[in-house]
Design an enzyme around this catalytic site. Sequence first.
Site, short mmCIF file in Angstrom:
data_model
loop_
_atom_site.label_atom_id
_atom_site.label_comp_id
_atom_site.label_asym_id
_atom_site.label_seq_id
_atom_site.Cartn_x
_atom_site.Cartn_y
_atom_site.Cartn_z
N GLY A 156 3.88 -169.82 50.44
CA GLY A 156 4.94 -170.19 51.38
C GLY A 156 5.06 -171.70 51.43
O GLY A 156 4.65 -172.40 50.50
N ARG A 157 5.63 -172.20 52.54
CA ARG A 157 5.82 -173.66 52.66
C ARG A 157 4.50 -174.41 52.45
O ARG A 157 4.45 -175.41 51.73
CB ARG A 157 6.29 -173.99 54.07
CG ARG A 157 7.75 -173.78 54.34
CD ARG A 157 8.10 -174.52 55.64
NE ARG A 157 9.42 -174.19 56.11
CZ ARG A 157 9.68 -173.21 56.97
NH1 ARG A 157 8.70 -172.49 57.47
NH2 ARG A 157 10.91 -172.96 57.33
N ILE A 158 3.44 -173.93 53.12
CA ILE A 158 2.17 -174.66 53.05
C ILE A 158 1.54 -174.53 51.66
O ILE A 158 1.07 -175.51 51.09
CB ILE A 158 1.22 -174.18 54.18
CG1 ILE A 158 1.79 -174.60 55.54
CG2 ILE A 158 -0.20 -174.73 53.99
CD1 ILE A 158 1.07 -174.04 56.76
N ARG A 178 3.32 -161.92 47.80
CA ARG A 178 3.99 -160.62 47.72
C ARG A 178 5.00 -160.60 46.57
O ARG A 178 5.35 -159.57 46.06
CB ARG A 178 4.72 -160.32 49.03
CG ARG A 178 3.77 -159.96 50.13
CD ARG A 178 4.52 -159.39 51.32
NE ARG A 178 3.68 -159.50 52.49
CZ ARG A 178 3.74 -160.52 53.35
NH1 ARG A 178 4.60 -161.50 53.16
NH2 ARG A 178 2.94 -160.57 54.39
N ILE A 233 -7.45 -172.64 55.37
CA ILE A 233 -6.73 -173.39 56.40
C ILE A 233 -5.73 -172.46 57.10
O ILE A 233 -4.84 -172.94 57.81
CB ILE A 233 -5.97 -174.62 55.80
CG1 ILE A 233 -5.27 -174.28 54.48
CG2 ILE A 233 -6.92 -175.78 55.60
CD1 ILE A 233 -4.05 -173.51 54.56
N ARG A 235 -6.06 -168.48 58.60
CA ARG A 235 -6.59 -167.81 59.78
C ARG A 235 -8.00 -167.31 59.46
O ARG A 235 -8.24 -166.74 58.38
CB ARG A 235 -5.72 -166.61 60.16
CG ARG A 235 -4.46 -166.98 60.91
CD ARG A 235 -4.78 -167.48 62.32
NE ARG A 235 -3.59 -167.78 63.07
CZ ARG A 235 -3.05 -169.00 63.21
NH1 ARG A 235 -3.61 -170.04 62.63
NH2 ARG A 235 -1.98 -169.18 63.94
N ASP A 259 -11.37 -174.51 58.13
CA ASP A 259 -10.78 -175.09 59.34
C ASP A 259 -10.59 -174.01 60.40
O ASP A 259 -10.29 -174.32 61.55
CB ASP A 259 -9.42 -175.72 59.00
CG ASP A 259 -8.79 -176.44 60.20
OD1 ASP A 259 -9.51 -177.22 60.87
OD2 ASP A 259 -7.60 -176.22 60.47
N GLU A 264 -12.79 -168.21 67.14
CA GLU A 264 -12.77 -169.62 67.57
C GLU A 264 -12.86 -169.72 69.10
O GLU A 264 -12.27 -168.89 69.78
CB GLU A 264 -11.47 -170.28 67.08
CG GLU A 264 -11.42 -170.33 65.58
CD GLU A 264 -10.05 -170.77 65.03
OE1 GLU A 264 -9.22 -171.24 65.82
OE2 GLU A 264 -9.85 -170.64 63.82
N HIS A 282 -10.46 -176.28 63.59
CA HIS A 282 -9.04 -175.88 63.58
C HIS A 282 -8.14 -177.08 63.94
O HIS A 282 -7.45 -177.05 64.97
CB HIS A 282 -8.79 -174.70 64.53
CG HIS A 282 -7.49 -173.99 64.24
ND1 HIS A 282 -7.27 -172.66 64.51
CD2 HIS A 282 -6.32 -174.44 63.71
CE1 HIS A 282 -6.04 -172.32 64.17
NE2 HIS A 282 -5.44 -173.40 63.67
N VAL A 283 -8.18 -178.06 63.09
CA VAL A 283 -7.42 -179.29 63.38
C VAL A 283 -6.43 -179.66 62.27
O VAL A 283 -5.97 -180.79 62.20
CB VAL A 283 -8.38 -180.49 63.61
CG1 VAL A 283 -9.05 -180.38 64.97
CG2 VAL A 283 -9.43 -180.62 62.50
#
Length: 316
Positions: A156-158, A178, A233, A235, A259, A264, A282-283
């Site tokens: 995706g974008r990331i 997918r 990075i 989940r 991350d 959490e 998670h930053v």
Amino acid sequence: MNNVDTEAVLILAPVKDELMEKLAAHYRVYKLFECEDTAAFLAKRGNEIKGIVTRGDIGVRNAVLDMLPGLEIIAIYGVGTDAVDLEYTRGRGIIVTTTPGVLTDDVADMAMGLLLAASRRLCQGDSFVRAGKWPHGSMPLSSKVSGKKLGIFGMGRIGQAIARRAAGFDMQITYTDRQRFDHLPYDFLPDLPSLAAANDFLIVAISGDQSSVGIINRSIFALMPAHALLINIARGTLVNQDDLIDALRDKQIGGAALDVFADEPHVPRDLIDLDIVVLQPHVASATVETRIRMSDIVYANIEAHFSGRPAPTAIS
Ligand code: 8YV
């Protein structure tokens, strides 16, 4: 100031102070995270709440939504929707918005930072110098990054932003998703097992949902080369954390850089004790610049909706 004649907005978890202040200047804001007895608060005030502001990592439970019969909009400070039951919100006609695009670069930067930190042992080098060990010897050699094979799980974008950065390190990039994206100059592999088996680094960049919980588990670690590093990075729930600890301890994989975690902000002692793991709280999107842009988008959605206009970044 808390405007008594305006719509009531419930903030579920802390977001940027300036965003909370701006919301409070225009709406009747309640902060659930400051309530000692959240059930009592929801029973008393639930009927008034028209908007929710929450974070991607926190979302909102259906049990809470059940207590808010007049809820119209959930504005997520983040891009993850995995902690919101979208089928439920759709069923009730609740609008859900996210902050797309603005955090992509930061999260991709963090992915590369983690990859470099784990492979080049940056945290160990820092501790080595601080502990005064340098005059007495050298650090063990680390592992090269440039030119190595990188598998990206989720394009995706990331994922695409990570690939662009990795291309600058002359990495050989493959991905799975997918679907194949014909416009991208990277090799598509048909599934996660093939991606895991083929690469020196595996970066997890898919968005999480119920169907992908624990998708990276012992069967995937068994396929990864013994020197390979896992970078997450996305989940924490995507990775079976117990299997990861076993794979790291048994040297089935070379290390991990994380991350995000399953529960959490709790990180198992077993992970903390492992020297071959780099940990972050998670930053990935937590830069001043990006959090300002995320705040602006959250506010714009709430403002548009309560002014009778469509929320600009509604996903449903
Ligand atoms: C944030 C995230 O850390 O966008 C997401 O889904 O998990 C992160 O960017 C979070 O939403 C804000 O605290």
